[in-house]
Design a protein around this motif. Structure first.
Motif, PDB file in Angstrom:
ATOM      1  N   PRO A 206     118.376  41.933 -45.249  1.00 58.47           N
ATOM      2  CA  PRO A 206     119.499  40.674 -45.769  1.00 58.47           C
ATOM      3  C   PRO A 206     120.294  41.495 -47.154  1.00 58.47           C
ATOM      4  CG  PRO A 206     117.723  40.261 -47.094  1.00 58.47           C
ATOM      5  CD  PRO A 206     117.088  41.216 -45.766  1.00 58.47           C
ATOM      6  N   GLN A 207     121.597  41.283 -47.243  1.00 64.90           N
ATOM      7  CA  GLN A 207     122.462  41.594 -47.847  1.00 64.90           C
ATOM      8  C   GLN A 207     122.091  42.172 -49.359  1.00 64.90           C
ATOM      9  OE1 GLN A 207     126.614  40.004 -48.376  1.00 64.90           O
ATOM     10  NE2 GLN A 207     127.320  41.789 -49.726  1.00 64.90           N
ATOM     11  N   GLY A 208     121.730  42.599 -50.351  1.00 63.71           N
ATOM     12  CA  GLY A 208     121.444  43.207 -51.314  1.00 63.71           C
ATOM     13  C   GLY A 208     119.819  43.433 -51.322  1.00 63.71           C
ATOM     14  N   PHE A 209     119.452  43.680 -49.828  1.00 69.58           N
ATOM     15  CA  PHE A 209     117.955  44.514 -49.765  1.00 69.58           C
ATOM     16  C   PHE A 209     117.791  45.887 -50.336  1.00 69.58           C
ATOM     17  CE2 PHE A 209     114.406  46.041 -48.103  1.00 69.58           C
ATOM     18  CZ  PHE A 209     113.154  44.806 -48.623  1.00 69.58           C
ATOM     19  N   LYS A 210     118.019  46.878 -51.474  1.00 69.84           N
ATOM     20  CA  LYS A 210     118.853  47.714 -51.489  1.00 69.84           C
ATOM     21  C   LYS A 210     117.685  48.232 -52.722  1.00 69.84           C
ATOM     22  CE  LYS A 210     122.763  46.975 -55.173  1.00 69.84           C
ATOM     23  NZ  LYS A 210     123.087  46.450 -54.609  1.00 69.84           N
ATOM     24  N   HIS A 211     116.413  47.945 -53.525  1.00 68.60           N
ATOM     25  CA  HIS A 211     116.330  48.245 -54.716  1.00 68.60           C
ATOM     26  C   HIS A 211     114.889  48.627 -54.548  1.00 68.60           C
ATOM     27  CE1 HIS A 211     119.328  46.843 -57.275  1.00 68.60           C
ATOM     28  NE2 HIS A 211     119.308  45.617 -56.571  1.00 68.60           N
ATOM     29  N   LEU A 212     114.369  49.790 -55.313  1.00 66.81           N
ATOM     30  CA  LEU A 212     113.230  50.741 -55.490  1.00 66.81           C
ATOM     31  C   LEU A 212     112.499  50.387 -56.787  1.00 66.81           C
ATOM     32  CD1 LEU A 212     113.669  53.726 -53.203  1.00 66.81           C
ATOM     33  CD2 LEU A 212     112.690  52.074 -52.274  1.00 66.81           C
ATOM     34  N   SER A 213     111.460  49.490 -56.318  1.00 69.91           N
ATOM     35  CA  SER A 213     110.577  49.493 -57.841  1.00 69.91           C
ATOM     36  C   SER A 213     109.533  49.933 -57.931  1.00 69.91           C
ATOM     37  CB  SER A 213     109.907  48.145 -58.483  1.00 69.91           C
ATOM     38  OG  SER A 213     109.472  47.917 -58.732  1.00 69.91           O
ATOM     39  N   MET A 214     109.695  51.621 -58.638  1.00 73.43           N
ATOM     40  CA  MET A 214     108.923  52.466 -58.344  1.00 73.43           C
ATOM     41  C   MET A 214     108.926  53.578 -59.905  1.00 73.43           C
ATOM     42  SD  MET A 214     110.163  55.265 -55.241  1.00 73.43           S
ATOM     43  CE  MET A 214     111.523  55.450 -55.536  1.00 73.43           C
ATOM     44  N   GLY A 215     107.430  53.847 -59.735  1.00 73.19           N
ATOM     45  CA  GLY A 215     107.695  54.941 -61.184  1.00 73.19           C
ATOM     46  C   GLY A 215     107.519  54.180 -62.163  1.00 73.19           C
ATOM     47  N   MET A 216     106.267  54.913 -63.136  1.00 77.80           N
ATOM     48  CA  MET A 216     106.187  54.603 -64.607  1.00 77.80           C
ATOM     49  C   MET A 216     106.078  55.561 -66.035  1.00 77.80           C
ATOM     50  SD  MET A 216     102.912  51.697 -63.323  1.00 77.80           S
ATOM     51  CE  MET A 216     101.723  53.113 -62.759  1.00 77.80           C
ATOM     52  N   SER A 217     105.670  55.109 -66.587  1.00 82.52           N
ATOM     53  CA  SER A 217     105.538  55.691 -68.129  1.00 82.52           C
ATOM     54  C   SER A 217     105.577  57.270 -67.528  1.00 82.52           C
ATOM     55  CB  SER A 217     104.925  55.767 -69.326  1.00 82.52           C
ATOM     56  OG  SER A 217     105.256  54.384 -69.751  1.00 82.52           O
ATOM     57  N   GLY A 218     104.452  58.012 -67.137  1.00 86.28           N
ATOM     58  CA  GLY A 218     103.907  59.316 -66.394  1.00 86.28           C
ATOM     59  C   GLY A 218     104.949  59.552 -65.358  1.00 86.28           C
ATOM     60  N   ASP A 219     105.724  58.935 -64.641  1.00 86.51           N
ATOM     61  CA  ASP A 219     105.986  60.290 -63.228  1.00 86.51           C
ATOM     62  C   ASP A 219     107.201  58.943 -63.096  1.00 86.51           C
ATOM     63  OD1 ASP A 219     105.260  56.996 -62.456  1.00 86.51           O
ATOM     64  OD2 ASP A 219     103.471  58.024 -61.433  1.00 86.51           O
ATOM     65  N   TYR A 220     108.291  57.934 -63.991  1.00 90.32           N
ATOM     66  CA  TYR A 220     109.664  57.706 -63.808  1.00 90.32           C
ATOM     67  C   TYR A 220     110.998  58.667 -63.603  1.00 90.32           C
ATOM     68  CZ  TYR A 220     111.398  58.057 -68.682  1.00 90.32           C
ATOM     69  OH  TYR A 220     111.747  58.553 -70.103  1.00 90.32           O
ATOM     70  N   GLU A 221     110.474  59.892 -64.009  1.00 84.58           N
ATOM     71  CA  GLU A 221     111.696  60.885 -63.321  1.00 84.58           C
ATOM     72  C   GLU A 221     111.727  61.715 -62.092  1.00 84.58           C
ATOM     73  OE1 GLU A 221     111.767  62.801 -67.905  1.00 84.58           O
ATOM     74  OE2 GLU A 221     110.577  63.050 -66.718  1.00 84.58           O
ATOM     75  N   LEU A 222     109.986  61.814 -61.659  1.00 83.42           N
ATOM     76  CA  LEU A 222     109.831  62.173 -60.380  1.00 83.42           C
ATOM     77  C   LEU A 222     110.633  60.876 -59.174  1.00 83.42           C
ATOM     78  CD1 LEU A 222     106.257  63.492 -60.663  1.00 83.42           C
ATOM     79  CD2 LEU A 222     108.496  64.793 -60.257  1.00 83.42           C
ATOM     80  N   ALA A 223     109.824  60.326 -59.721  1.00 80.75           N
ATOM     81  CA  ALA A 223     110.800  58.155 -58.748  1.00 80.75           C
ATOM     82  C   ALA A 223     111.965  58.389 -58.626  1.00 80.75           C
ATOM     83  CB  ALA A 223     110.352  56.902 -59.405  1.00 80.75           C
ATOM     84  N   ILE A 224     112.540  58.258 -59.814  1.00 79.43           N
ATOM     85  CA  ILE A 224     114.356  58.651 -60.122  1.00 79.43           C
ATOM     86  C   ILE A 224     114.958  59.442 -59.361  1.00 79.43           C
ATOM     87  CG2 ILE A 224     115.831  59.599 -61.130  1.00 79.43           C
ATOM     88  CD1 ILE A 224     115.089  57.404 -63.874  1.00 79.43           C
TER      89      ILE A 224
END
Length: 244
Positions: A206-224
């Motif tokens: 569906p429209q709007g299905f586009k997000h990736l919830s990933m990365g925490m305090s120790g690795d969010y830069e890699l997730a980005i």
């Protein structure tokens, strides 16, 4: 390079302003390195174990969403804040048993750990009773570790298809937790796998299905670097967590 997992302990509104600014600066830098705009990444503060008094200071500093692993803790904070801070959003980011779906349906705005059609159907029924809707992320286990929740990537198409008839649930993307390792290549592989799964689902999503919830305090830069649009940061904002 990964983030330092814990910031200095925040005990005043100014401390929180400084810690939030530091995290947002790192998000902006990581996004720029990846050729992205900083605004393409949303910071989701993870507030588990943080007491009401400190949370009040964090809210005064600009925190507007509370990310909680445990439903009971999220609900208690909602009860404490709902009259003082009506603008607050609540995100349940941990695994959920079907018998607790009724609580999520009462107050949560986001659920980041959907892992079965049965749970989705239970949430649908409860949301109908509450006359509410809920944004949901399908949790995918990209590391293969048995200790982590989530479905296999191969099961995601069927679950997403099953959500099409549940009008109280709005599927907005996928969530994962990285492999439990210090090996950056393995961590990035967890994140790139989720991005590839999202890309494979989007033609029929569906429209709007586009997000990736990933990365925490120790690795969010890699997730980005791998396309995260939501990063879940707790210790980078509040300081080292006290589980006592």
């Amino acid at each position: 390079m990964t983030s330092q997992p814990a910031a200095a302990h925040a005990a005043t509104t100014e401390d929180f302003v400084n810690n939030l600014a530091a995290v947002n600066q790192r998000i902006a830098a990581a996004a720029s390195t990846a050729g992205r705009e900083a605004r393409s990444v949303r910071l989701l503060p993870v507030t588990k174990t943080i007491d009401i008094e400190r949370l009040s200071l964090a809210i005064a500093a600009g925190v507007d969403t509370l990310g909680e692993n445990k439903v009971q803790e999220a609900q208690s904070k909602h009860e404490a804040f709902r009259e003082r801070f009506e603008h607050l959003r609540y995100a349940v980011i941990g695994p959920l048993q079907t018998n607790k779906a009724k609580f999520v349906a009462q107050f949560a705005h986001e659920f980041h750990a959907l892992d079965s059609l049965k749970l989705a159907q239970t949430l649908q029924r409860r949301l109908e009773l509450e006359d509410r809707s809920l944004e949901v992320f399908i949790q995918v286990n990209t590391s293969g570790e048995e200790s982590k929740s989530g479905i296999a990537a191969s099961a995601a198409p069927a679950l997403l298809d099953g959500l099409s008839s549940l009008d109280r649930l709005t599927p907005v993307g996928l969530m994962t937790m990285a492999a439990n390792t210090t090996d950056e290549h393995q961590i990035r592989a967890s994140f790139s796998s989720l991005r590839e799964t999202l890309e494979s689902l989007q033609p029929n999503a569906p429209q709007g299905f586009k997000h990736l919830s990933m990365g925490m305090s120790g690795d969010y830069e890699l997730a980005i670097a791998e396309g995260a649009t939501v990063v879940r940061v707790g210790q980078g904002i509040f300081g080292a967590r006290n589980y006592a």
